[in-house]
Write a protein that holds these residues in place. Structure first.
Motif, PDB file in Angstrom:
ATOM      1  N   ALA A 222      28.014 -90.138 -44.861  1.00 41.15           N
ATOM      2  CA  ALA A 222      27.103 -89.588 -44.076  1.00 41.15           C
ATOM      3  C   ALA A 222      28.195 -88.986 -43.018  1.00 41.15           C
ATOM      4  CB  ALA A 222      26.067 -90.670 -43.219  1.00 41.15           C
ATOM      5  N   THR A 223      27.741 -87.827 -42.400  1.00 37.82           N
ATOM      6  CA  THR A 223      28.604 -86.914 -41.479  1.00 37.82           C
ATOM      7  C   THR A 223      27.955 -86.827 -39.946  1.00 37.82           C
ATOM      8  OG1 THR A 223      27.591 -84.847 -41.864  1.00 37.82           O
ATOM      9  CG2 THR A 223      29.513 -85.928 -43.444  1.00 37.82           C
ATOM     10  N   ASP A 224      29.052 -86.634 -39.028  1.00 36.97           N
ATOM     11  CA  ASP A 224      28.344 -86.798 -37.698  1.00 36.97           C
ATOM     12  C   ASP A 224      29.206 -85.827 -36.933  1.00 36.97           C
ATOM     13  OD1 ASP A 224      27.784 -87.178 -34.806  1.00 36.97           O
ATOM     14  OD2 ASP A 224      27.092 -88.934 -35.035  1.00 36.97           O
ATOM     15  N   ALA A 225      28.413 -84.784 -36.156  1.00 36.73           N
ATOM     16  CA  ALA A 225      29.411 -83.348 -35.692  1.00 36.73           C
ATOM     17  C   ALA A 225      29.889 -83.841 -34.194  1.00 36.73           C
ATOM     18  CB  ALA A 225      28.137 -82.328 -35.417  1.00 36.73           C
ATOM     19  N   ASP A 226      29.709 -85.182 -33.666  1.00 35.56           N
ATOM     20  CA  ASP A 226      30.232 -85.460 -32.599  1.00 35.56           C
ATOM     21  C   ASP A 226      31.874 -85.773 -32.993  1.00 35.56           C
ATOM     22  OD1 ASP A 226      28.001 -85.129 -31.040  1.00 35.56           O
ATOM     23  OD2 ASP A 226      27.649 -87.095 -31.471  1.00 35.56           O
ATOM     24  N   GLU A 227      32.611 -85.971 -31.849  1.00 35.23           N
ATOM     25  CA  GLU A 227      34.040 -86.270 -31.645  1.00 35.23           C
ATOM     26  C   GLU A 227      34.313 -87.857 -31.408  1.00 35.23           C
ATOM     27  OE1 GLU A 227      35.749 -81.913 -30.447  1.00 35.23           O
ATOM     28  OE2 GLU A 227      36.200 -83.518 -29.292  1.00 35.23           O
ATOM     29  N   GLY A 228      35.550 -88.118 -31.875  1.00 32.67           N
ATOM     30  CA  GLY A 228      35.936 -89.293 -31.391  1.00 32.67           C
ATOM     31  C   GLY A 228      34.763 -90.438 -31.803  1.00 32.67           C
ATOM     32  N   THR A 229      34.652 -91.659 -31.154  1.00 30.65           N
ATOM     33  CA  THR A 229      33.772 -92.656 -31.486  1.00 30.65           C
ATOM     34  C   THR A 229      32.164 -92.075 -31.659  1.00 30.65           C
ATOM     35  OG1 THR A 229      33.503 -93.397 -29.258  1.00 30.65           O
ATOM     36  CG2 THR A 229      35.312 -94.318 -30.355  1.00 30.65           C
ATOM     37  N   ASN A 230      31.958 -90.935 -31.020  1.00 33.13           N
ATOM     38  CA  ASN A 230      30.646 -90.443 -31.259  1.00 33.13           C
ATOM     39  C   ASN A 230      30.349 -89.899 -32.521  1.00 33.13           C
ATOM     40  OD1 ASN A 230      29.896 -91.126 -28.638  1.00 33.13           O
ATOM     41  ND2 ASN A 230      30.638 -89.140 -27.672  1.00 33.13           N
ATOM     42  N   GLY A 231      31.611 -89.661 -33.322  1.00 35.84           N
ATOM     43  CA  GLY A 231      31.398 -89.116 -34.440  1.00 35.84           C
ATOM     44  C   GLY A 231      31.858 -89.927 -35.689  1.00 35.84           C
ATOM     45  N   GLU A 232      32.364 -91.097 -35.252  1.00 32.66           N
ATOM     46  CA  GLU A 232      32.680 -92.157 -36.274  1.00 32.66           C
ATOM     47  C   GLU A 232      31.306 -93.003 -36.727  1.00 32.66           C
ATOM     48  OE1 GLU A 232      35.682 -96.055 -36.669  1.00 32.66           O
ATOM     49  OE2 GLU A 232      35.694 -94.760 -34.658  1.00 32.66           O
ATOM     50  N   VAL A 233      31.199 -92.998 -38.027  1.00 35.04           N
ATOM     51  CA  VAL A 233      29.999 -93.449 -38.731  1.00 35.04           C
ATOM     52  C   VAL A 233      30.360 -94.983 -39.032  1.00 35.04           C
ATOM     53  CG1 VAL A 233      28.390 -92.978 -40.235  1.00 35.04           C
ATOM     54  CG2 VAL A 233      29.163 -91.457 -39.164  1.00 35.04           C
ATOM     55  N   LEU A 234      29.421 -96.023 -38.960  1.00 34.06           N
ATOM     56  CA  LEU A 234      29.417 -97.156 -39.537  1.00 34.06           C
ATOM     57  C   LEU A 234      28.209 -97.323 -40.331  1.00 34.06           C
ATOM     58  CD1 LEU A 234      30.395 -99.287 -36.427  1.00 34.06           C
ATOM     59  CD2 LEU A 234      31.968 -98.657 -38.588  1.00 34.06           C
ATOM     60  N   TYR A 235      28.397 -98.061 -41.620  1.00 32.50           N
ATOM     61  CA  TYR A 235      27.222 -98.134 -42.474  1.00 32.50           C
ATOM     62  C   TYR A 235      26.941 -99.860 -42.696  1.00 32.50           C
ATOM     63  CZ  TYR A 235      28.915 -93.796 -44.323  1.00 32.50           C
ATOM     64  OH  TYR A 235      29.360 -92.449 -44.530  1.00 32.50           O
ATOM     65  N   SER A 236      25.694 -99.933 -42.894  1.00 32.54           N
ATOM     66  CA  SER A 236      25.033-101.555 -42.743  1.00 32.54           C
ATOM     67  C   SER A 236      23.894-101.409 -43.817  1.00 32.54           C
ATOM     68  CB  SER A 236      24.996-102.102 -41.429  1.00 32.54           C
ATOM     69  OG  SER A 236      24.048-101.352 -40.619  1.00 32.54           O
ATOM     70  N   PHE A 237      23.493-102.474 -43.923  1.00 32.68           N
ATOM     71  CA  PHE A 237      22.165-102.528 -44.644  1.00 32.68           C
ATOM     72  C   PHE A 237      21.099-102.648 -43.439  1.00 32.68           C
ATOM     73  CE2 PHE A 237      24.301-105.392 -47.873  1.00 32.68           C
ATOM     74  CZ  PHE A 237      24.485-104.237 -48.775  1.00 32.68           C
ATOM     75  N   SER A 238      19.801-102.141 -43.602  1.00 34.24           N
ATOM     76  CA  SER A 238      18.727-101.985 -42.692  1.00 34.24           C
ATOM     77  C   SER A 238      18.513-103.288 -42.359  1.00 34.24           C
ATOM     78  CB  SER A 238      17.654-101.301 -43.114  1.00 34.24           C
ATOM     79  OG  SER A 238      17.907 -99.885 -43.508  1.00 34.24           O
ATOM     80  N   GLY A 239      18.047-103.522 -41.019  1.00 37.65           N
ATOM     81  CA  GLY A 239      17.578-104.937 -40.648  1.00 37.65           C
ATOM     82  C   GLY A 239      16.642-105.347 -41.288  1.00 37.65           C
ATOM     83  N   TYR A 240      15.551-104.757 -42.019  1.00 39.69           N
ATOM     84  CA  TYR A 240      14.712-105.325 -42.729  1.00 39.69           C
ATOM     85  C   TYR A 240      14.950-105.431 -43.998  1.00 39.69           C
ATOM     86  CZ  TYR A 240      13.930-100.130 -43.364  1.00 39.69           C
ATOM     87  OH  TYR A 240      14.246 -98.825 -43.698  1.00 39.69           O
ATOM     88  N   ALA A 241      16.388-105.135 -44.569  1.00 40.17           N
ATOM     89  CA  ALA A 241      16.536-105.531 -45.916  1.00 40.17           C
ATOM     90  C   ALA A 241      16.319-106.900 -46.074  1.00 40.17           C
ATOM     91  CB  ALA A 241      18.033-105.029 -46.186  1.00 40.17           C
ATOM     92  N   PRO A 242      15.912-107.485 -47.248  1.00 40.63           N
ATOM     93  CA  PRO A 242      15.976-109.162 -47.554  1.00 40.63           C
ATOM     94  C   PRO A 242      16.915-109.576 -47.776  1.00 40.63           C
ATOM     95  CG  PRO A 242      15.343-107.594 -49.711  1.00 40.63           C
ATOM     96  CD  PRO A 242      15.576-106.516 -48.482  1.00 40.63           C
ATOM     97  N   ASP A 243      16.966-110.923 -47.612  1.00 37.88           N
ATOM     98  CA  ASP A 243      18.551-111.679 -47.977  1.00 37.88           C
ATOM     99  C   ASP A 243      18.967-111.672 -49.280  1.00 37.88           C
ATOM    100  OD1 ASP A 243      18.281-112.416 -45.151  1.00 37.88           O
ATOM    101  OD2 ASP A 243      17.021-114.433 -45.491  1.00 37.88           O
ATOM    102  N   ARG A 244      18.150-111.470 -50.305  1.00 34.40           N
ATOM    103  CA  ARG A 244      18.795-111.411 -51.501  1.00 34.40           C
ATOM    104  C   ARG A 244      19.529-110.304 -51.760  1.00 34.40           C
ATOM    105  NH1 ARG A 244      16.879-109.074 -56.328  1.00 34.40           N
ATOM    106  NH2 ARG A 244      17.520-110.098 -58.250  1.00 34.40           N
ATOM    107  N   VAL A 245      19.287-109.179 -50.975  1.00 28.84           N
ATOM    108  CA  VAL A 245      19.921-107.806 -51.133  1.00 28.84           C
ATOM    109  C   VAL A 245      21.559-108.233 -50.650  1.00 28.84           C
ATOM    110  CG1 VAL A 245      20.346-105.634 -50.323  1.00 28.84           C
ATOM    111  CG2 VAL A 245      18.039-106.311 -51.379  1.00 28.84           C
ATOM    112  N   ARG A 246      21.459-109.115 -49.358  1.00 29.88           N
ATOM    113  CA  ARG A 246      22.735-109.358 -48.695  1.00 29.88           C
ATOM    114  C   ARG A 246      23.489-110.301 -49.666  1.00 29.88           C
ATOM    115  NH1 ARG A 246      22.167-107.232 -43.373  1.00 29.88           N
ATOM    116  NH2 ARG A 246      19.834-106.709 -42.776  1.00 29.88           N
ATOM    117  N   ASP A 247      22.923-111.056 -50.443  1.00 24.67           N
ATOM    118  CA  ASP A 247      23.539-111.944 -51.097  1.00 24.67           C
ATOM    119  C   ASP A 247      24.090-111.278 -52.431  1.00 24.67           C
ATOM    120  OD1 ASP A 247      22.949-114.114 -49.179  1.00 24.67           O
ATOM    121  OD2 ASP A 247      21.122-114.691 -50.529  1.00 24.67           O
ATOM    122  N   LEU A 248      23.451-110.179 -52.824  1.00 19.82           N
ATOM    123  CA  LEU A 248      24.042-109.754 -54.223  1.00 19.82           C
ATOM    124  C   LEU A 248      25.008-108.589 -53.966  1.00 19.82           C
ATOM    125  CD1 LEU A 248      20.562-109.603 -56.286  1.00 19.82           C
ATOM    126  CD2 LEU A 248      22.597-111.303 -56.557  1.00 19.82           C
TER     127      LEU A 248
END
Length: 805
Positions: A222-248
């Protein structure tokens, strides 16, 4: 106060004033002169170091004046403007977001001025190049201190100017005022006005259900047009993702790579949906979302499951018999058919080298018992890691392992074992009692008390004497110490046995032999006994015209050592430069070597040296004055000494030695008379008593002869307790006595010339001198408590030092 003018000492002048400081709050800064009463400073006073930020700085002294009144002195330390305001650092960096609104305040670093009052910090000034973007507001705290705040006056625009440099100045109230500055670097931060964007809204991925852990599933971007920390992207599972997904699965927050984290099971679920979000690190971020669908491909993915129903608690004794149950195990497999058929075993079993002493026995319904299959030995291995291995029949097959620890309890099944069967220790003679000789070592591989070894010496004797009077052993470390000083001439070697015993119940023991060899030491120097020496000098008179080969005299010396240490060599070291005499190195006989020696040297002073062959060699020297004497030749075998011809050898004594021996004779005679009187009183009917001196006939009826100081002479002692030839002499009666000589052994650590007076007593000792021929054998006996006739022949007595006068 002092007296008026004209007052002299002792009149007309009043008493001298005295000032004594009783209490002083700062004795290192102030003091009062004891005579003049002058108050003076002892060093430079720093009010800031003394009173810190206190408004009032005061010192106090309590002075006792003229021993009559007490004066209280208060000294106030006034402040000087000797300190300028100072900031903690030379520059300060500040980051301010470009969307900060006007009126926003930012506290700035404060300056510190240790001065007080008006000399302290007064205000701050701001020098700016911001075109009116910032202003300074100075505020006061409750304690009166002031601090600055930076206030935004206009909207900020990072694109127009991203950096601003300000100078903050702090002023105090002194006259003239002092100041300090700090540079403030303001950097405008970009605002977050763009959100990340995925390449696609959804993704589909296929994976085998037996995919190993760490397998990459998909790499999101995923890309962000901002500079610096405003353009630095962090990935994570969605908050509503089940625990089984996080375990696997796991996702890398920086790269967006999704990997397998747990065991995928097609039987549980063949389709897994993963919701992923991406957000930037700017303030108030707006995240983007996408969906990843994972489809599992069925495989033999269920490995056998091993469970411990019960495991033996505590340690297992090494004495446990074969067949002892250690654990009950249950093994299952969720697969069916060949994939569910199991084979189980103990890892490392089978009895080969390095095999564990356990085996697995099948019971029923996939239950197994772990049992011992052979005797245990804790000393070989004190702990085992028992691993159960289960394998199914799939293609490829799956294995499972599970382990538990078995600790082996110690039993006292090993005796202590010495490192040697025979220990050979060596000690030089004349050692110090208590000296360390060596150590024995016995090791017991058992633990605790079972392996704690203590040492002791088994009963034994060296001759008729107990071994416990010769050596001792440290019961803890096996160190062996000498209990007495050994004499090589008496004891050359001896053996004893050391017992090593552990503290188990019942205990086990073993023993070893220790052989102690006493090494000979050349500890006795030769002692010249013939001719008689006075101040290490003797005079030999030889008739003129004696001719070549005439025996001038013979030098005799004794050495108590054995072997090479006791073999003596005689030589002339000085006075024979013209080779007028020669000396036999073995017999010590001196003969003339020149027919006209008396014409060349009527009086010859020869220095004779007697050396033993020990290492190092010890020696004795004497000066012989050979004087030519006019007259007939003496008879053979009777050389003249000091101008007199004697029928028997005569040994002269120096005056101190004569006085000493006379004193000893008087004390001995007094002691013998006292003992005789006492014995006669106790048993009047017994005419003979133990403390007597037998006459020449041995019957005790003859007339007793008194021993005078002229009847006693000294010869070297060869007793076992001698420590040096110069300190040990034998007292022998003179041949002028009508009876055979009485022998004494004079033993003392002091030389005969010592200024200390000594009290000496007699003890029996062995006879090492030859009784002159032609005398009747008369012996002196001395009987008393503590005297062993077998150890001390009655024909000789030794004088030992007991104390001082």
């Amino acid at each position: 106060e002092r007296g008026g003018p004209g007052g002299g000492p002792g009149g007309g002048r009043g008493p001298k004033s005295t000032f004594r400081v009783l209490e002083n709050s700062a004795p290192h800064l102030l003091d009062v002169d004891g005579e003049s009463g002058l108050l003076y400073t002892k060093q430079r006073i720093d009010r800031e170091a003394l009173c810190r930020r206190s408004a009032k700085c005061q010192l106090s002294l309590e002075v006792f004046a003229n021993d009559q009144e007490i004066c209280m002195i208060k000294v106030e330390i006034q402040d000087l403007n000797d300190n300028a305001p100072a900031f903690p650092s030379d520059q300060v960096d500040m980051d301010i977001s470009e969307n900060a609104a006007p009126g926003t305040r930012f506290p700035l670093t404060s300056a510190h001025d240790p001065d007080a009052g008006d000399n302290g910090l007064r205000t701050y000034l701001l020098t700016r190049d911001d075109y009116g973007l910032f202003s300074l507001d100075v505020k006061s705290r409750g304690d009166g201190t002031k601090f600055p705040e930076l206030v935004i006056q206009k909207p900020l625009d990072r694109e127009e100017q991203s950096h601003h440099t300000l100078v903050l100045t702090a002023l105090d109230g002194g006259d003239p005022p002092r100041s300090g500055t700090v540079q403030i670097n303001v950097r405008l931060i970009d605002s977050n006005d763009n959100s990340p964007v995925f390449e696609a809204a959804s993704y589909v991925v296929e994976l085998p259900e037996n995919a190993p852990l760490g397998t990459a599933v998909i790499d999101l971007n995923a890309t962000d047009a901002d500079e610096g920390t405003n353009g630095e992207v962090l990935y994570s599972f969605s908050g509503y993702a089940p625990d089984r997904v996080r375990d696997l699965f796991s996702i890398d927050p920086q790269s967006g790579l999704i990997r397998v984290k747990g065991n995928l099971d097609y039987e549980e679920s063949g389709l897994i949906e993963i919701d992923v979000q991406a957000r930037d690190l700017g303030p108030n971020p707006i995240p983007a979302h996408c969906k990843v669908t994972v489809r599992l491909i069925d495989r033999n993915d269920n490995a056998p499951t091993i469970g411990f129903v019960s495991v033996r608690q505590g340690a297992l004794s090494e004495a446990a018999p074969p067949g002892t149950v250690i654990a009950l195990v249950r093994v299952t497999d969720r697969d069916s058919g060949k994939n569910g058929q199991l084979q189980c075993r103990v890892l490392g079993g089978g009895g080969g080298p390095g095999a564990v002493p356990f085996t697995l026995e099948e019971n029923y319904d996939n239950f197994y018992t772990v049992v011992t299959d052979r005797p245990l030995d804790r000393e070989a291995q004190d702990e085992y890691n028992v691993t159960i291995v289960a394998r199914d029949g799939g293609n490829p097959p799956l294995n499972s392992t599970k382990s538990f620890s078995v600790r082996i309890l110690d039993e006292n099944d090993n005796p202590p074992r010495f490192s040697k069967n025979l220990y050979v220790l060596q000690v030089p003679e004349n050692n110090i009692p208590g000296e360390y000789l060596g150590s024995v070592l016995a090791q017991d591989p058992d633990l605790g008390q079972n392996g704690t070894v203590s040492y002791s010496i088994l009963p034994g004797h060296v001759g008729d004497v107990s071994i416990y009077t010769y050596v001792s052993v440290n019961p803890t470390n096996g160190a062996i110490y000498a209990l007495r000083s050994f004499n090589y001439e008496q004891t050359k070697h001896f053996e004893f046995r050391v017992l090593a015993k552990d503290s188990g119940s019942p205990h086990r023991e073993s023993n070893a032999t220790v052989r102690v060899t006493v090494l000979d030491v050349n500890d006795n120097a030769p002692l010249i006994v013939l001719p008689a020496l006075i101040n290490d000098t003797a005079e030999l008179q030889v008739p003129r015209n004696a001719g070549v080969g005439y025996p001038v005299g013979t030098v005799r010396a004794l050495d108590s050592d054995f072997g090479e240490s006791g073999r003596l060599t005689y030589e002339i070291v000085e006075g024979n430069e013209e080779h007028l005499f020669e000396m036999d190195p073995t017999s010590g006989e001196i003969r003339t070597l020149h027919p006209y020696w008396e014409e060349l040297s009527p009086v010859a002073e020869l220095v004779v040296k007697v050396s033993d062959h020990g290492k190092p060699s010890l020696s004795a020297v004497a000066k012989l004055i050979v004087r030519a004497l006019a007259g007939p030749l003496p008879e053979a075998g009777e050389p003249q000494v000091n101008g007199e011809q004697h029928r028997r050898p005569h040994w002269d004594l120096s005056l101190p030695l004569i006085v000493t021996l006379s004193t000893v004779s008087i004390i001995l005679l007094t002691a013998m008379i006292t003992i005789a009187v006492k014995c006669k009183r106790e048993n009047k009917e017994i005419r003979t008593y133990n403390c007597r001196i037998a006459d020449g006939s041995g019957g005790g009826k003859g007339k007793k002869k008194k021993i005078s100081k002229n009847d006693i002479m000294l010869v070297p002692s060869e007793g076992e307790d001698s420590r040096g030839p110069l300190n040990v002499m034998n007292v022998v009666s003179s041949p002028s006595l009508a009876t055979s000589p009485m022998y004494f052994d004079y033993q003392t650590r002091l030389p005969l010339s010592s200024p200390r007076s000594e009290v000496m007593y007699l003890k029996p000792a062995s006879n090492n001198l030859t009784v002159p021929q032609g005398h009747v054998g008369c012996h002196t006996s001395f009987t008393g408590q503590g005297t062993n006739a077998s150890e001390a022949p009655p024909s000789r007595m030794s004088i030992i030092q007991v104390g001082d006068f």
